[in-house]
Design an enzyme around this catalytic site. Structure first.
Site, PDB file in Angstrom:
ATOM      1  CG  PHE A  14      -2.109  -0.887   1.034  1.00  0.00           C
ATOM      2  CD1 PHE A  14      -3.156  -0.497   0.223  1.00  0.00           C
ATOM      3  CD2 PHE A  14      -2.170  -2.120   1.654  1.00  0.00           C
ATOM      4  CE1 PHE A  14      -4.252  -1.317   0.041  1.00  0.00           C
ATOM      5  CE2 PHE A  14      -3.261  -2.949   1.475  1.00  0.00           C
ATOM      6  CZ  PHE A  14      -4.302  -2.549   0.662  1.00  0.00           C
ATOM      7  CB  VAL A  79      15.689  -5.411  -0.474  1.00  0.00           C
ATOM      8  CG1 VAL A  79      16.735  -4.541   0.216  1.00  0.00           C
ATOM      9  CG2 VAL A  79      15.124  -4.692  -1.684  1.00  0.00           C
ATOM     10  CD  GLU A 170     -12.600  -7.678   8.148  1.00  0.00           C
ATOM     11  OE1 GLU A 170     -13.086  -6.549   8.146  1.00  0.00           O
ATOM     12  OE2 GLU A 170     -11.701  -8.015   7.355  1.00  0.00           O
ATOM     13  CG  ASP A 301       2.563  -2.595   8.310  1.00  0.00           C
ATOM     14  OD1 ASP A 301       1.762  -1.693   8.633  1.00  0.00           O
ATOM     15  OD2 ASP A 301       2.207  -3.695   7.862  1.00  0.00           O
TER      16      ASP A 301
HETATM   17  C1  FAD Z   1      -4.617 -10.282   6.638  1.00  0.00           C
HETATM   18  C2  FAD Z   1      -4.490  -8.789   6.760  1.00  0.00           C
HETATM   19  C3  FAD Z   1      -5.649  -7.998   6.774  1.00  0.00           C
HETATM   20  C4  FAD Z   1      -5.566  -6.611   6.879  1.00  0.00           C
HETATM   21  N1  FAD Z   1      -6.726  -5.864   6.870  1.00  0.00           N
HETATM   22  C5  FAD Z   1      -6.642  -4.518   6.892  1.00  0.00           C
HETATM   23  C6  FAD Z   1      -7.834  -3.710   6.796  1.00  0.00           C
HETATM   24  O1  FAD Z   1      -8.947  -4.237   6.716  1.00  0.00           O
HETATM   25  N2  FAD Z   1      -7.691  -2.357   6.780  1.00  0.00           N
HETATM   26  C7  FAD Z   1      -6.471  -1.752   6.868  1.00  0.00           C
HETATM   27  O2  FAD Z   1      -6.388  -0.519   6.819  1.00  0.00           O
HETATM   28  N3  FAD Z   1      -5.325  -2.485   6.978  1.00  0.00           N
HETATM   29  C8  FAD Z   1      -5.389  -3.843   6.992  1.00  0.00           C
HETATM   30  N4  FAD Z   1      -4.245  -4.589   7.092  1.00  0.00           N
HETATM   31  C9  FAD Z   1      -2.965  -3.911   7.292  1.00  0.00           C
HETATM   32  C10 FAD Z   1      -2.416  -3.373   6.013  1.00  0.00           C
HETATM   33  O3  FAD Z   1      -2.506  -4.334   4.987  1.00  0.00           O
HETATM   34  C11 FAD Z   1      -0.968  -2.942   6.239  1.00  0.00           C
HETATM   35  O4  FAD Z   1      -0.908  -2.002   7.282  1.00  0.00           O
HETATM   36  C12 FAD Z   1      -0.420  -2.314   4.982  1.00  0.00           C
HETATM   37  O5  FAD Z   1      -0.392  -3.284   3.964  1.00  0.00           O
HETATM   38  C13 FAD Z   1       0.968  -1.768   5.234  1.00  0.00           C
HETATM   39  O6  FAD Z   1       1.457  -1.240   4.046  1.00  0.00           O
HETATM   40  P1  FAD Z   1       2.992  -1.301   3.729  1.00  0.00           P
HETATM   41  O7  FAD Z   1       3.172  -0.571   2.450  1.00  0.00           O
HETATM   42  O8  FAD Z   1       3.777  -0.852   4.924  1.00  0.00           O
HETATM   43  O9  FAD Z   1       3.344  -2.853   3.545  1.00  0.00           O
HETATM   44  P2  FAD Z   1       2.689  -3.996   2.652  1.00  0.00           P
HETATM   45  O10 FAD Z   1       1.429  -3.562   2.032  1.00  0.00           O
HETATM   46  O11 FAD Z   1       2.705  -5.224   3.484  1.00  0.00           O
HETATM   47  O12 FAD Z   1       3.752  -4.171   1.477  1.00  0.00           O
HETATM   48  C14 FAD Z   1       5.069  -4.573   1.715  1.00  0.00           C
HETATM   49  C15 FAD Z   1       5.673  -5.058   0.395  1.00  0.00           C
HETATM   50  O13 FAD Z   1       7.077  -5.155   0.573  1.00  0.00           O
HETATM   51  C16 FAD Z   1       7.559  -6.359  -0.029  1.00  0.00           C
HETATM   52  N5  FAD Z   1       8.798  -6.744   0.665  1.00  0.00           N
HETATM   53  C17 FAD Z   1       8.955  -6.961   1.989  1.00  0.00           C
HETATM   54  N6  FAD Z   1      10.239  -7.263   2.270  1.00  0.00           N
HETATM   55  C18 FAD Z   1      10.919  -7.236   1.085  1.00  0.00           C
HETATM   56  C19 FAD Z   1      12.270  -7.473   0.728  1.00  0.00           C
HETATM   57  N7  FAD Z   1      13.210  -7.761   1.632  1.00  0.00           N
HETATM   58  N8  FAD Z   1      12.595  -7.373  -0.581  1.00  0.00           N
HETATM   59  C20 FAD Z   1      11.649  -7.071  -1.507  1.00  0.00           C
HETATM   60  N9  FAD Z   1      10.352  -6.832  -1.222  1.00  0.00           N
HETATM   61  C21 FAD Z   1       9.986  -6.920   0.069  1.00  0.00           C
HETATM   62  C22 FAD Z   1       6.421  -7.340   0.157  1.00  0.00           C
HETATM   63  O14 FAD Z   1       6.493  -8.361  -0.818  1.00  0.00           O
HETATM   64  C23 FAD Z   1       5.196  -6.440   0.000  1.00  0.00           C
HETATM   65  O15 FAD Z   1       4.716  -6.416  -1.329  1.00  0.00           O
HETATM   66  C24 FAD Z   1      -4.299  -5.992   6.984  1.00  0.00           C
HETATM   67  C25 FAD Z   1      -3.133  -6.781   6.976  1.00  0.00           C
HETATM   68  C26 FAD Z   1      -3.227  -8.160   6.860  1.00  0.00           C
HETATM   69  C27 FAD Z   1      -1.964  -8.992   6.840  1.00  0.00           C
END
Ligand code: FAD
Length: 415
Positions: A14, A79, A170, A301
């Protein structure tokens, strides 16, 4: 000729996705790196696990999303490390240098060191774990339909979900509905009155920390209506594949434990040297920059930032998107030699569904639950999916399931 500045974004979740889109007009070269070649809509992952949606409906290829963005290059790969001093990102394929770095690698499941649960339980973090959960759930029903010992069958038809946050709530609600509305028709010879869904939460309330008390109570009521039995103040300590053990309580005989009780930062963040806050998140300045490294931004996160009340910002997609937008604006500003600004989270409200016609919401400062909340939940989740085709298919799917009490993806796909 002077090269344009290089911005590396780690993670196409996201946060990373939003940042990359918001930098489309920046005079810069962007490299977006992810180990997966798709963006995953995690809030609907539980629907894959309970056979409501198929994985392709909640994922979208990154290259398709950025097809028209000329200043972006996508690199699929892991990474492995980051050298902040040398401004280098080490991937499994090559080492890249950056002028700006946006770290958005998300989080992974936290089993709090309980290896038996990690080994025998099911988690919901990515497509493969959700599909594995679906395969397990459907296989258990096949096994139960052949089982002659009533005690063993009862254990097989007991499903334990651990974690009373939105994902646990959920999942438990959806699983109870799958059993009572859909599988009951698939297994007419089996008495599914034996089937139980138990949601276990260690604290005193469901949806702890984020949701107001009245919505926590409403969630409990809705789950009871869906025939989910809820156990509060129960601390799960292990699972050997046959029995869930609980601190100071009787064990539960079951073949299924779905763990939604905790997340911690991505493994990449765990190994980086930096000041860390709760959950291993990297402490960032209010501008979302890493202290000592102004060219490094950390979001969602992975980032630890407190709100005005001194509480860490929750791990939510909405926080990720707002922070990504803010970081993109700060980088735009810096490219024009303007100083970065602090980030303030605007809480858009809360929404979680408990199943058909049942959801809880806090929107525009008002808390409510029931059908209206559920309709808003459905509309919002369809709108937030990436790609018109996915939106259309999910909408048709849900409408079909709603009117015909069906669930399309009841496939056991393991070899
Ligand atoms: C089951 C579930 C349900 C959820 N439901 C909700 C909800 O209803 N509403 C809400 O607001 N939030 C929800 N969340 C939380 C939300 O999805 C996260 O807070 C959000 O995705 C965080 O965004 P981000 O960009 O930090 O990480 P993410 O969206 O997790 O993306 C991280 C990306 O980094 C990549 N990555 C990680 N490490 C590496 C590496 N070393 N090398 C290359 N790529 C890497 C991963 O492949 C991934 O694509 C939910 C989470 C989960 C797991």
């Amino acid at each position: 000729m002077k090269q344009l500045p290089h911005i590396i974004i780690i993670g196409a979740g996201f946060g990373g996705l939003e940042a990359a889109k918001r930098l489309a007009k920046a005079p810069a070269r962007i490299t977006l790196i992810d180990r997966r070649n798709y963006h995953l809509f995690q809030p609907l992952l539980y629907q894959v696990a309970i056979a409501g949606l198929s994985p392709v409906q909640i994922a979208h290829p990154v290259r398709a999303i950025f097809r028209r963005q000329r200043n972006l290059n996508f690199l699929m790969g892991e990474v492995m490390d980051i050298d902040f001093k040398a401004r280098q990102v080490v991937t499994e394929h090559k080492t890249l240098e950056y002028d700006y770095l946006i770290l958005a690698p998300g989080s992974h499941t936290n089993f709090f060191g309980m290896q038996s649960i990690e080994k025998n339980g099911h988690e919901m973090k990515d497509i493969s774990s959700a599909v594995a959960t679906r395969n397990h759930l459907l296989t258990i029903f096949e096994k139960a339909s052949r089982e002659t010992d009533p005690d063993v069958r009862r254990a097989m038809l007991t499903f334990v979900v651990v974690g009373g946050g939105p994902t646990g709530v959920e999942s438990a609600g959806a699983l109870a509905e799958l059993i009572r509305l859909v599988l009951v028709k698939d297994y007419p010879q089996m008495d599914l009155k034996d089937a139980r869904v138990i949601l276990i939460e260690a604290s005193n309330h469901l949806m702890p920390n984020i949701y107001p008390r009245n919505l926590q109570a409403a969630t409990l009521k809705l789950l009871h209506r869906k025939h989910v039995s809820v156990r509060l103040r129960a601390k799960v300590t292990g699972f050997d594949g046959q029995k869930v053990t609980i601190e100071d309580d009787e064990p539960i005989s079951t073949h299924t434990l779905i763990w939604t009780a905790g997340v911690r930062v991505a493994k990449l963040i765990e190994k980086l040297e930096a000041e860390k806050g709760a959950g291993g998140r990297m402490i960032v300045k209010p501008t979302l920059q890493l202290p000592g490294y102004p060219e490094v931004y950390v979001i969602e996160d992975a980032a630890y930032l407190e709100d005005k009340q001194g509480q860490p910002l929750p791990m939510l997609a909405t926080v990720a998107q707002q922070q990504a937008y803010h970081v993109a604006r700060n980088i735009h500003g810096e490219l024009r030699e303007r100083p970065p600004k602090p980030f303030y989270y605007r809480d858009p409200g809360l929404l979680a569904t408990v199943g058909r016609n049942a959801a809880v919401a806090r929107l525009w400062g008002i808390s409510f639950s029931g059908l209206i909340a559920w309709l808003i939940w459905v509309g919002l989740h369809i709108y937030r999916l990436i790609g018109f085709r996915n939106r259309l298919i999910v909408m048709l799917n849900w409408a079909w399931d709603y009117f015909f009490y069906d669930s399309q993806v009841r496939l056991i796909t393991k070899e």
